[in-house]
Design a protein around this motif. Sequence first.
Motif, PDB file in Angstrom:
ATOM      1  N   ALA A  21       0.841  -1.204   0.000  1.00 31.00           N
ATOM      2  CA  ALA A  21       0.000   0.000   0.000  1.00 31.00           C
ATOM      3  C   ALA A  21       0.874   1.252   0.000  1.00 31.00           C
ATOM      4  CB  ALA A  21      -0.942  -0.017   1.202  1.00 31.00           C
ATOM      5  N   ALA A  22       1.939   1.240   0.781  1.00 28.73           N
ATOM      6  CA  ALA A  22       2.845   2.391   0.827  1.00 28.73           C
ATOM      7  C   ALA A  22       3.539   2.590  -0.514  1.00 28.73           C
ATOM      8  CB  ALA A  22       3.879   2.212   1.933  1.00 28.73           C
ATOM      9  N   ALA A  23       3.917   1.516  -1.175  1.00 30.17           N
ATOM     10  CA  ALA A  23       4.573   1.618  -2.489  1.00 30.17           C
ATOM     11  C   ALA A  23       3.661   2.305  -3.496  1.00 30.17           C
ATOM     12  CB  ALA A  23       4.985   0.236  -2.987  1.00 30.17           C
ATOM     13  N   GLU A  24       2.361   2.143  -3.352  1.00 33.99           N
ATOM     14  CA  GLU A  24       1.401   2.779  -4.265  1.00 33.99           C
ATOM     15  C   GLU A  24       1.360   4.296  -4.096  1.00 33.99           C
ATOM     16  OE1 GLU A  24      -0.340   1.438  -6.832  1.00 33.99           O
ATOM     17  OE2 GLU A  24       0.785  -0.405  -6.400  1.00 33.99           O
ATOM     18  N   LEU A  25       1.864   4.812  -2.983  1.00 39.55           N
ATOM     19  CA  LEU A  25       1.903   6.255  -2.746  1.00 39.55           C
ATOM     20  C   LEU A  25       3.034   6.933  -3.496  1.00 39.55           C
ATOM     21  CD1 LEU A  25       1.292   6.199   1.116  1.00 39.55           C
ATOM     22  CD2 LEU A  25      -0.403   6.654  -0.699  1.00 39.55           C
ATOM     23  N   VAL A  26       3.992   6.151  -3.966  1.00 40.46           N
ATOM     24  CA  VAL A  26       5.151   6.683  -4.673  1.00 40.46           C
ATOM     25  C   VAL A  26       4.774   6.921  -6.129  1.00 40.46           C
ATOM     26  CG1 VAL A  26       7.539   6.249  -5.355  1.00 40.46           C
ATOM     27  CG2 VAL A  26       6.725   5.518  -3.092  1.00 40.46           C
ATOM     28  N   GLU A  27       5.134   8.106  -6.622  1.00 43.68           N
ATOM     29  CA  GLU A  27       4.819   8.483  -7.991  1.00 43.68           C
ATOM     30  C   GLU A  27       6.093   8.681  -8.798  1.00 43.68           C
ATOM     31  OE1 GLU A  27       2.399  11.999  -7.718  1.00 43.68           O
ATOM     32  OE2 GLU A  27       0.925  11.012  -6.439  1.00 43.68           O
ATOM     33  N   ASP A  28       5.945   8.560 -10.100  1.00 46.71           N
ATOM     34  CA  ASP A  28       7.058   8.752 -11.016  1.00 46.71           C
ATOM     35  C   ASP A  28       7.734  10.099 -10.765  1.00 46.71           C
ATOM     36  OD1 ASP A  28       8.193   7.105 -13.065  1.00 46.71           O
ATOM     37  OD2 ASP A  28       7.722   8.685 -14.505  1.00 46.71           O
ATOM     38  N   GLY A  29       9.054  10.111 -10.739  1.00 48.71           N
ATOM     39  CA  GLY A  29       9.820  11.336 -10.562  1.00 48.71           C
ATOM     40  C   GLY A  29      10.109  11.708  -9.121  1.00 48.71           C
ATOM     41  N   MET A  30       9.600  10.952  -8.169  1.00 48.01           N
ATOM     42  CA  MET A  30       9.801  11.286  -6.755  1.00 48.01           C
ATOM     43  C   MET A  30      11.212  10.951  -6.272  1.00 48.01           C
ATOM     44  SD  MET A  30       6.432  10.227  -4.570  1.00 48.01           S
ATOM     45  CE  MET A  30       5.144  11.416  -4.290  1.00 48.01           C
ATOM     46  N   ILE A  31      11.597  11.663  -5.216  1.00 53.18           N
ATOM     47  CA  ILE A  31      12.790  11.339  -4.447  1.00 53.18           C
ATOM     48  C   ILE A  31      12.276  10.661  -3.181  1.00 53.18           C
ATOM     49  CG2 ILE A  31      14.826  12.220  -3.261  1.00 53.18           C
ATOM     50  CD1 ILE A  31      14.693  14.635  -5.196  1.00 53.18           C
ATOM     51  N   VAL A  32      12.724   9.415  -2.955  1.00 49.84           N
ATOM     52  CA  VAL A  32      12.138   8.560  -1.932  1.00 49.84           C
ATOM     53  C   VAL A  32      13.173   8.176  -0.879  1.00 49.84           C
ATOM     54  CG1 VAL A  32      10.924   6.379  -1.532  1.00 49.84           C
ATOM     55  CG2 VAL A  32      10.558   7.624  -3.678  1.00 49.84           C
ATOM     56  N   GLY A  33      12.853   8.415   0.373  1.00 50.41           N
ATOM     57  CA  GLY A  33      13.674   7.954   1.482  1.00 50.41           C
ATOM     58  C   GLY A  33      13.212   6.565   1.894  1.00 50.41           C
ATOM     59  N   LEU A  34      14.162   5.677   2.050  1.00 45.59           N
ATOM     60  CA  LEU A  34      13.865   4.294   2.418  1.00 45.59           C
ATOM     61  C   LEU A  34      14.377   4.020   3.819  1.00 45.59           C
ATOM     62  CD1 LEU A  34      15.043   2.576  -0.895  1.00 45.59           C
ATOM     63  CD2 LEU A  34      12.685   3.176  -0.245  1.00 45.59           C
ATOM     64  N   GLY A  35      13.491   3.597   4.698  1.00 44.97           N
ATOM     65  CA  GLY A  35      13.864   3.266   6.057  1.00 44.97           C
ATOM     66  C   GLY A  35      14.566   1.933   6.145  1.00 44.97           C
ATOM     67  N   THR A  36      14.606   1.400   7.352  1.00 49.82           N
ATOM     68  CA  THR A  36      15.319   0.164   7.639  1.00 49.82           C
ATOM     69  C   THR A  36      14.416  -0.746   8.460  1.00 49.82           C
ATOM     70  OG1 THR A  36      17.418   1.328   7.659  1.00 49.82           O
ATOM     71  CG2 THR A  36      17.345  -0.754   8.850  1.00 49.82           C
ATOM     72  N   PRO A  45      10.750  -4.725  -2.857  1.00 46.80           N
ATOM     73  CA  PRO A  45      10.281  -5.411  -4.060  1.00 46.80           C
ATOM     74  C   PRO A  45       8.994  -4.806  -4.623  1.00 46.80           C
ATOM     75  CG  PRO A  45      10.341  -6.939  -2.190  1.00 46.80           C
ATOM     76  CD  PRO A  45      10.852  -5.625  -1.715  1.00 46.80           C
ATOM     77  N   ALA A  46       8.133  -4.297  -3.747  1.00 50.00           N
ATOM     78  CA  ALA A  46       6.895  -3.671  -4.218  1.00 50.00           C
ATOM     79  C   ALA A  46       7.213  -2.424  -5.036  1.00 50.00           C
ATOM     80  CB  ALA A  46       5.991  -3.337  -3.035  1.00 50.00           C
ATOM     81  N   LEU A  47       8.199  -1.646  -4.600  1.00 50.89           N
ATOM     82  CA  LEU A  47       8.625  -0.471  -5.367  1.00 50.89           C
ATOM     83  C   LEU A  47       9.273  -0.888  -6.682  1.00 50.89           C
ATOM     84  CD1 LEU A  47      10.215   2.060  -2.850  1.00 50.89           C
ATOM     85  CD2 LEU A  47       8.196   2.394  -4.277  1.00 50.89           C
ATOM     86  N   ALA A  48      10.134  -1.878  -6.626  1.00 51.27           N
ATOM     87  CA  ALA A  48      10.841  -2.330  -7.833  1.00 51.27           C
ATOM     88  C   ALA A  48       9.851  -2.823  -8.895  1.00 51.27           C
ATOM     89  CB  ALA A  48      11.842  -3.423  -7.483  1.00 51.27           C
TER      90      ALA A  48
END
Length: 175
Positions: A21-36, A45-48
């Motif tokens: 669900a969180a991966a669906e919030l990411v849009e083309d062209g965004m700068i994304v911070g990835l936690g741990t 993998p959902a983002l990829a």
Amino acid sequence: MGAQPAGPRGIEREKQIAAEAAAELVEDGMIVGLGTGSTVAFLLPALARRSLNIVCAATSPRTEHAARELGLRIEDVASIDRFDITIDGADQVAPDGWLVKGGGGAHTREKIVAGAAERFVVIVDSTKPVQALHSPIPLELLSFGVRATMRRVAPASLRDVPLSPDGGVIADYHG
């Protein structure tokens, strides 16, 4: 507050659903911070799979390595001054929105990346909501003067774990 834990496989499924669900919030062209952490491991993998044109920065070497292996474009956090979105997990979530984070040891990096984000999204399973935050509360401390610092933050104990990615000592506050 949260639902009763659904067992190990159920919890893993909850993490996967939250991450997707969180991966669906990411849009083309965004700068994304990835936690741990274990929930972020489902996010990558959902983002990829979405094959978006995004730039990511990771809060730990482990997340960075896993993201690169999946073909996500990773940049050094030092080259980024703001993130469109940062997605990370949490150890505890109180009803008022306060979080305990850092159980995985990337405390400082997680807070810097979250603080630089326009939108901070927390993904958790049903074991993470709590009525009130409680100890232990993870801390990342400088090695320099750690004995004096431990005395000031007492009651606390040092963890027998590797240093943080930035050389910090990991402790738990028990007050």
